[in-house]
Design a protein around this motif. Structure first.
Motif, mmCIF file in Angstrom:
data_model
loop_
_atom_site.group_PDB
_atom_site.id
_atom_site.type_symbol
_atom_site.label_atom_id
_atom_site.label_comp_id
_atom_site.label_asym_id
_atom_site.label_seq_id
_atom_site.Cartn_x
_atom_site.Cartn_y
_atom_site.Cartn_z
ATOM 1 N N ARG A 45 0.810 -1.469 -0.083
ATOM 2 C CA ARG A 45 -0.059 0.133 -0.057
ATOM 3 C C ARG A 45 1.007 1.382 0.105
ATOM 4 N NH1 ARG A 45 -3.503 -0.460 4.789
ATOM 5 N NH2 ARG A 45 -3.989 -2.652 4.034
ATOM 6 N N GLU A 74 0.382 -1.214 8.685
ATOM 7 C CA GLU A 74 -0.154 -2.466 7.811
ATOM 8 C C GLU A 74 0.137 -2.124 6.378
ATOM 9 O OE1 GLU A 74 -2.502 -5.869 6.949
ATOM 10 O OE2 GLU A 74 -1.575 -5.067 9.192
ATOM 11 N N GLY A 75 0.721 -2.982 5.445
ATOM 12 C CA GLY A 75 0.651 -2.582 4.068
ATOM 13 C C GLY A 75 1.947 -1.876 3.555
ATOM 14 N N THR A 76 2.884 -1.458 4.617
ATOM 15 C CA THR A 76 3.983 -0.528 4.339
ATOM 16 C C THR A 76 5.085 -1.334 4.259
ATOM 17 O OG1 THR A 76 3.132 1.359 5.266
ATOM 18 C CG2 THR A 76 5.397 1.266 5.012
ATOM 19 N N TRP A 111 8.047 -4.998 13.370
ATOM 20 C CA TRP A 111 7.239 -4.842 12.143
ATOM 21 C C TRP A 111 6.974 -6.219 11.713
ATOM 22 C CZ3 TRP A 111 6.471 -0.521 8.580
ATOM 23 C CH2 TRP A 111 6.878 0.490 9.079
ATOM 24 N N PRO A 112 6.007 -6.293 10.776
ATOM 25 C CA PRO A 112 5.767 -7.772 10.274
ATOM 26 C C PRO A 112 7.079 -8.154 9.526
ATOM 27 C CG PRO A 112 3.876 -6.357 9.449
ATOM 28 C CD PRO A 112 5.067 -5.607 10.331
ATOM 29 N N ALA A 137 8.586 -6.962 6.198
ATOM 30 C CA ALA A 137 8.378 -5.653 5.886
ATOM 31 C C ALA A 137 9.880 -4.954 5.327
ATOM 32 C CB ALA A 137 7.686 -4.902 7.016
#
Ligand code: HEM
Ligand code: FES
Length: 777
Positions: free
Chosen positions: A568, A644-646, A667-668, A671
């Motif tokens: 995103r 989220e999504g970065t 972070w995930p 990422a």
């Protein structure tokens, strides 16, 4: 089937139950419309599944009752895990037969069962390893003269005719004869076999009508019996040459591994595995190269390009478009839940055209750097054992045609037809024409004596290098030059994607540089190079010795630092010269209207590459940190909140990347994306490994294995050839005997007992526990 009956029985229920997958989720209209026996899929399987790669990469096909897997990473992940995704259904009939047809099969005693390709562990790996030696390049060498002779004789028959259907004249027969030789079958009954093996394909992967099924069953039944008879002949004299007698000879030693059922099933399946695949692969390759005339002419002019052309043709138009697995547990693929018992159609043709893995996938490029990463031979523990034989045949056939009929052309406006089935693909006829007066051998018969060695070794991904000329050298910033490279003859260079790098060879150095120009400008490439005063000399050479007009060798572009299109938002972080891959990514994000920000750290403006261009094009999305002015990036503050999504893309000095690693722990997992100049499969963390010595008991000498290198890589660097494939401990190709020293086993190939014995190891991943190992090589 059952689901449809339920739907009808529910009467008036608003939900169309036939359109739910077995987990109860609705099937999309595109998925419901997918027809694996239809024209569109037969003509262009990758094109017919483009929608799926983009919108629904793993979908349930009610037409087939299979989940269809279409993206490269997912297809590879399924191949890689043969425990969760068992290959046991690989040779199962994709269309169940009528009772009548089954009765015909039964009457012939048909009992096709496990071979290799559809065998589960642990039986499979034991059998594969017992039987793999005849497939090694050394052992295949004695087939080379047979292949050359067959190819020569077949072309002799039509070289003066001016027109031929290459399938009918040779592309069917030659691989069939080679297959029979390899297996050890006497050369009889070819015409019958031809009918038989087509029947096997329809039987296994086709959709015959109930009437056709009976005829197919008749041929398959006879094929089965014929195979049994040939096997009996071999048992009478097991000293015969060939792979099947080799198995028969091993049987007394390992009766549980080489069973009677295995031998009979393999006798039949082996003919198809070795023959049909290679015949279709060669037909596809010749058609493709003739359709891309400029590349055909290039290989006619330089036959050294043939091995690379073969790989690219296997990628672009492989003979096996899809393979099958069955889930042995509830699992997921690419985030899609897959229930235990789910059947999977994993579409290699689609994976091989996935632009997430291959730049510009629908363009044929015989110099494509990662062509060898195609999945046409499968991957991992079941990867095709016969691939070297297939490559040998394809290379020799291309050599013969490029030598003797370089002027041949496809007959215009011919219709290409295909046998309707899910898995095997190649046109049934390939008509070509030429002017026999212009046959080069008429003017110079000596061309027939020139031979190029076949090329079976070396990492599959190693593509042919091209030459590039230095067109400009500009000062980019303090201590940084920008070098512009172009095709010496003014041609176009391959397309590349942001994050790509090239390997350049110059003045005895080989170095990798990220491309930082405009990906749409195919007339030139740009790299930026900082002079490393205490480096190993490569950058000094480029700064001090390189001149406009110099010609360098270049491989690539290749991309191990790809921009994930599904994010995103992007956060780009560059330190110093690390801006080079980042700038192309940022340009791309801007052009495609994505949300992004750039953080660029350097000493001072004068020492930072591309600064003006970044300011001009990226305005307030860019933040610049100049340490000479005391302004530094506060990484902790920037990345305090996981978003989220970065995705964070970073390139720069080690300490910047380490700090980013620390700062993104919460972070995930994926990422943070950082640049790798090599594929990170098998990457070793030098902080966790130790260096050791490998003594070579047979060739003598000692090779030092550094902490960040595999045994395989260290041996190769020292000039010791060990074959390899997967290079991640799955396939068993790189095994060597161990005489002394304790092995830290990291593969999935060896059994527990073999590990305990410690007398062999996989060199691509396993290491020494202590300071040294002694290997019998
Ligand atoms: C397995 C493709 C030629 C023998 C396979 C598999 C594929 C494949 C997709 C399954 C891989 C997997 O499950 O990961 C091809 C193609 C060929 C070709 C595209 C030609 C271009 C040959 C030839 C031979 C051969 C010439 C024999 C001489 C085998 C064997 C296996 C196999 C024995 C089973 C390996 C195992 O399960 O351990 N091949 N093949 N293939 N192929 Fe080939
Ligand atoms: Fe596949 Fe080592 S196990 S190359």
């Amino acid at each position: 089937g059952a689901a449809a009956a339920l739907g009808a029985g529910a009467g008036g229920c608003p939900v169309d139950h036939s359109r739910l997958d077995p987990t109860g989720r609705p099937v999309s209209a595109d998925a419901a419309a997918f027809d694996p026996f239809g024209e569109a899929y037969l003509r262009d399987p990758a094109g017919a599944l483009r929608w799926a790669r983009d919108q629904e990469p793993v979908f349930y096909s009610p037409e087939l009752g299979y989940w269809v897997v279409t993206r490269y990473e997912d297809v590879k992940a399924v191949f890689r895990d043969n425990i969760t995704f068992s290959p046991s259904i690989a040779l199962e009939k994709i269309t169940p037969f009528s009772d009548e047809a089954n009765a015909v099969l039964k009457a012939h005693g048909y009992a096709m069962d496990r071979t290799l390709v559809n065998e589960d562990e642990p039986a499979h790996m034991l059998r594969r390893r017992a039987l793999q030696e005849p497939f090694t390049p050394e052992k295949l060498a004695h087939h080379e003269p047979i292949v050359r002779r067959l190819v020569r004789e077949h072309v002799d028959r039509f070289v003066d005719a001016g027109r031929a259907d290459l399938v009918a004249e040779m592309l069917y027969e030659v691989p069939l004869t080679v297959a029979l030789h390899f297996l050890g079958v006497p050369e009889e009954d070819m015409a019958t076999l031809r009918r038989y093996s087509v029947a096997h394909t329809v039987n296994t992967w086709g959709r015959p009508s109930p009437e056709e099924q009976v005829a197919v069953a008749e041929s398959v039944g006879r094929f089965w019996q014929y195979s049994g008879e040939v096997l009996e002949k071999m048992r009478q004299d097991p000293s015969m040459p060939g792979w099947m007698p080799y198995g028969i000879r091993l049987q007394p030693e390992m009766p549980d591994v080489i069973t009677d059922s295995y031998l009979h099933s393999m006798m039949m399946a082996g003919i198809v595995a070795a023959h049909e695949t290679t015949a279709l692969a060669t037909t596809n390759a010749l058609r493709l190269l003739l359709e891309n005339r400029a590349q055909w002419e290039e290989i006619c002019a330089d036959q050294g390009l043939i091995p690379a052309a073969v790989e690219e043709c296997l990628r672009f138009s492989g003979p096996i478009v899809a393979w099958r697995r069955i889930a042995t547990a509830d699992t997921e693929i690419g985030g899609v839940p897959i229930p235990e018992g789910a059947k999977l159609l994993i579409v290699q043709a689609s994976a091989n055209h996935d632009e997430r893995h291959f730049d510009d996938p629908d363009e044929l490029d015989i110099r494509r750097d990662n062509a060898g990463r195609h999945l046409s031979f499968g991957y991992g523990s079941h990867q095709c054992l016969g691939k070297h034989l297939a490559r040998m045949e394809m290379q020799i056939i291309l050599e013969e045609f490029t030598t003797r009929l370089p002027h041949m052309r496809l007959v215009p406006d011919q219709e290409f037809t295909y046998l309707p089935n899910t898995s095997f693909r190649g046109p049934e006829h390939l008509w070509v024409e030429w002017d026999p007066e212009r046959n080069p051998e008429r003017a110079d018969p000596a061309i027939l004596d020139r031979r190029r060695p076949v090329h079976l070794r070396g990492p599959a991904g190693r593509a042919a290098a091209r030459t590039v000329a230095v067109r400009r050298i500009d000062r980019e910033a303090d201590g940084i030059v920008r070098i512009t490279l172009a095709d010496p003859r003014g041609g176009t260079l391959p397309k590349w994607s942001p994050g790509s790098h090239v390997d350049l060879e110059f003045g005895g150095f080989s170095r990798q540089y990220s491309l930082c120009g405009d990906p749409d400008d195919r007339s030139c490439y740009q790299i930026a190079v900082r002079k490393e005063a205490d480096g190993r000399g490569g950058s000094r050479y480029l700064h001090e010795r390189l001149a406009v007009g110099d010609v360098l060798r270049m491989r690539g572009p290749r991309n191990h630092f790809r921009l994930d299109p599904d994010a995103r938002r992007y956060v780009f972080i560059a330190g110093g010269i690390g801006i080079t891959p980042i700038i192309a990514m940022a340009d791309h994000a801007r052009r495609t209207g994505r949300d992004y920000e750039i953080h660029y750290c350097g000493r001072s403006s004068g020492a930072m590459a591309c600064l003006d261009r970044l300011v001009r094009d990226h305005g307030d999305r860019l933040t610049v940190y100049r340490s000479a002015e005391g302004v530094r990036l506060d990484i902790g503050a920037l990345l305090a909140e996981p978003a989220e999504g970065t995705l964070i893309y970073a390139c720069g000095p080690r300490r910047l990347l380490d700090a980013l690693g620390e700062a993104t722990r919460h972070w995930p997992e994926d990422a943070l994306r950082i640049e790798h100049f090599t594929s990170d499969v098998g990457a070793l963390d030098p902080a966790k490994e130790h260096a050791f010595d490998v003594h070579l008991a047979e060739s003598g000498g000692t090779v030092r294995v550094p902490a960040d290198q595999t045994v395989l890589a260290a041996l190769r660097a020292a000039g010791v050839e060990v074959p390899s494939d997967c290079e991640e401990g799955l396939c068993g190709t790189c095994e060597v005997p161990v005489v002394d020293g304790e092995v830290d086993h990291r593969d999935l190939v060896l059994t527990k007992a073999e590990r305990a014995r410690g007398d062999r190891m996989m060199t691509c991943c396993s290491r020494a526990c202590g300071k040294a190992l002694t290997l019998r090589i």
